[in-house]
Design a protein around this motif. Structure first.
Motif, PDB file in Angstrom:
ATOM      1  N   GLY A  13      -3.143   1.444  -0.234  1.00 34.41           N
ATOM      2  CA  GLY A  13      -3.604   0.165   0.302  1.00 34.41           C
ATOM      3  C   GLY A  13      -2.990  -0.156   1.652  1.00 34.41           C
ATOM      4  O   GLY A  13      -3.699  -0.558   2.583  1.00 34.41           O
ATOM      5  N   VAL A  14      -1.664   0.037   1.792  1.00 25.64           N
ATOM      6  CA  VAL A  14      -1.042  -0.288   3.079  1.00 25.64           C
ATOM      7  C   VAL A  14      -1.462   0.704   4.162  1.00 25.64           C
ATOM      8  O   VAL A  14      -1.630   0.320   5.320  1.00 25.64           O
ATOM      9  N   VAL A  15      -1.653   1.968   3.796  1.00 27.72           N
ATOM     10  CA  VAL A  15      -2.140   2.949   4.775  1.00 27.72           C
ATOM     11  C   VAL A  15      -3.563   2.588   5.191  1.00 27.72           C
ATOM     12  O   VAL A  15      -3.911   2.649   6.377  1.00 27.72           O
ATOM     13  N   PHE A  16      -4.375   2.180   4.246  1.00 25.42           N
ATOM     14  CA  PHE A  16      -5.757   1.799   4.540  1.00 25.42           C
ATOM     15  C   PHE A  16      -5.808   0.615   5.503  1.00 25.42           C
ATOM     16  O   PHE A  16      -6.523   0.650   6.510  1.00 25.42           O
ATOM     17  N   VAL A  17      -5.047  -0.426   5.208  1.00 22.90           N
ATOM     18  CA  VAL A  17      -5.046  -1.616   6.073  1.00 22.90           C
ATOM     19  C   VAL A  17      -4.523  -1.259   7.467  1.00 22.90           C
ATOM     20  O   VAL A  17      -5.119  -1.624   8.481  1.00 22.90           O
ATOM     21  N   THR A  52      14.993  -1.668   2.870  1.00 21.74           N
ATOM     22  CA  THR A  52      15.338  -0.674   1.857  1.00 21.74           C
ATOM     23  C   THR A  52      14.192  -0.495   0.877  1.00 21.74           C
ATOM     24  O   THR A  52      13.287  -1.334   0.796  1.00 21.74           O
ATOM     25  N   GLY A  53      14.235   0.596   0.165  1.00 21.57           N
ATOM     26  CA  GLY A  53      13.322   0.849  -0.949  1.00 21.57           C
ATOM     27  C   GLY A  53      11.859   0.801  -0.575  1.00 21.57           C
ATOM     28  O   GLY A  53      11.427   1.393   0.408  1.00 21.57           O
ATOM     29  N   ASN A  54      11.099   0.066  -1.398  1.00 22.69           N
ATOM     30  CA  ASN A  54       9.653  -0.011  -1.215  1.00 22.69           C
ATOM     31  C   ASN A  54       9.253  -0.664   0.098  1.00 22.69           C
ATOM     32  O   ASN A  54       8.261  -0.270   0.710  1.00 22.69           O
ATOM     33  N   VAL A  55      10.019  -1.659   0.551  1.00 24.03           N
ATOM     34  CA  VAL A  55       9.667  -2.340   1.801  1.00 24.03           C
ATOM     35  C   VAL A  55       9.703  -1.352   2.964  1.00 24.03           C
ATOM     36  O   VAL A  55       8.791  -1.305   3.790  1.00 24.03           O
ATOM     37  N   LYS A  56      10.740  -0.539   3.007  1.00 21.20           N
ATOM     38  CA  LYS A  56      10.865   0.469   4.065  1.00 21.20           C
ATOM     39  C   LYS A  56       9.711   1.460   3.993  1.00 21.20           C
ATOM     40  O   LYS A  56       9.139   1.836   5.010  1.00 21.20           O
ATOM     41  N   GLU A  57       9.347   1.854   2.786  1.00 17.22           N
ATOM     42  CA  GLU A  57       8.252   2.796   2.622  1.00 17.22           C
ATOM     43  C   GLU A  57       6.917   2.165   3.015  1.00 17.22           C
ATOM     44  O   GLU A  57       6.086   2.804   3.654  1.00 17.22           O
ATOM     45  N   MET A  75       1.966   5.828   9.405  1.00 14.80           N
ATOM     46  CA  MET A  75       0.839   6.673   9.009  1.00 14.80           C
ATOM     47  C   MET A  75      -0.493   5.950   9.203  1.00 14.80           C
ATOM     48  O   MET A  75      -1.451   6.534   9.700  1.00 14.80           O
ATOM     49  N   GLY A  76      -0.554   4.683   8.839  1.00 15.12           N
ATOM     50  CA  GLY A  76      -1.811   3.946   8.919  1.00 15.12           C
ATOM     51  C   GLY A  76      -2.188   3.543  10.328  1.00 15.12           C
ATOM     52  O   GLY A  76      -3.130   4.069  10.914  1.00 15.12           O
ATOM     53  N   LEU A  77      -1.428   2.603  10.907  1.00 19.84           N
ATOM     54  CA  LEU A  77      -1.777   2.058  12.216  1.00 19.84           C
ATOM     55  C   LEU A  77      -1.695   3.118  13.317  1.00 19.84           C
ATOM     56  O   LEU A  77      -2.655   3.312  14.067  1.00 19.84           O
ATOM     57  N   ILE A 131       0.573  11.397  -8.867  1.00 24.74           N
ATOM     58  CA  ILE A 131       1.332  11.091  -7.652  1.00 24.74           C
ATOM     59  C   ILE A 131       0.598  10.108  -6.742  1.00 24.74           C
ATOM     60  O   ILE A 131       1.101   9.750  -5.695  1.00 24.74           O
ATOM     61  N   ILE A 132      -0.575   9.688  -7.155  1.00 21.71           N
ATOM     62  CA  ILE A 132      -1.321   8.717  -6.345  1.00 21.71           C
ATOM     63  C   ILE A 132      -0.712   7.346  -6.568  1.00 21.71           C
ATOM     64  O   ILE A 132      -0.601   6.874  -7.693  1.00 21.71           O
ATOM     65  N   ARG A 133      -0.314   6.732  -5.476  1.00 22.09           N
ATOM     66  CA  ARG A 133       0.214   5.374  -5.537  1.00 22.09           C
ATOM     67  C   ARG A 133      -0.760   4.469  -4.811  1.00 22.09           C
ATOM     68  O   ARG A 133      -0.899   4.535  -3.600  1.00 22.09           O
TER      69      ARG A 133
END
Length: 140
Positions: A13-17, A67-72, A80-82, A6-8
């Motif tokens: 990466g986006v949460v880290f940045v 939509t989709g991945n962009v929204k996520e 969650m990140g910033l 389940i690790i994506r």
């Protein structure tokens, strides 16, 4: 039967940045001067995070533009990140314990109550703002 991973890494990466940026902003807020028992830097960081995350959540929930991945990615990176990196419950708790340990119980209570009440107010304002933006964009 194999277990599904389940690790994506893309989301990590986006949460880290986003977290790096949020943490940098929180550090910048730490230079805001305190006023007695009231820690304006921590308060400012937490209020911005409350407003921003509620705005983002309401906008994403009411908008069909992403939509989709962009929204996520937007949700995870900015939310969650910033906002997660910007907000700081641990520093708030440390400041509360420091005030209590120093004998300033009234200051600790006032600081805590103001922070939580203002946080709810900023989150409410953010959710209204995000909903308004989403609804305005639907009509355009």
């Amino acid at each position: 039967m194999s277990r599904q991973h389940i690790i994506r890494w893309d989301l990590m990466g986006v949460v880290f940045v986003g977290g790096c940026i949020g943490t940098g902003l929180r550090y910048a807020c730490s230079f805001i001067a305190d006023y007695g028992a009231f820690h304006f830097g921590t308060f400012t960081a937490n209020m911005i995070a409350c407003f921003a995350y509620a705005t983002l959540s309401a906008w994403l929930g009411g908008s069909a533009r992403l939509t989709g991945n962009v929204k996520e990615y937007v949700n995870r990176g900015f939310g969650m990140g910033l906002c997660g990196g910007l907000s700081t419950m641990s520093t708030l708790a440390l400041e509360q314990f420091t005030l209590l340990h120093g004998g300033d119980t009234p200051g600790a209570v006032i600081y805590c109550v103001v922070t939580f009440l203002a946080g709810f107010a900023f989150a409410y304002a953010g959710s209204r703002t995000g909903s308004h933006i989403a609804n305005t964009r639907k009509g355009a």
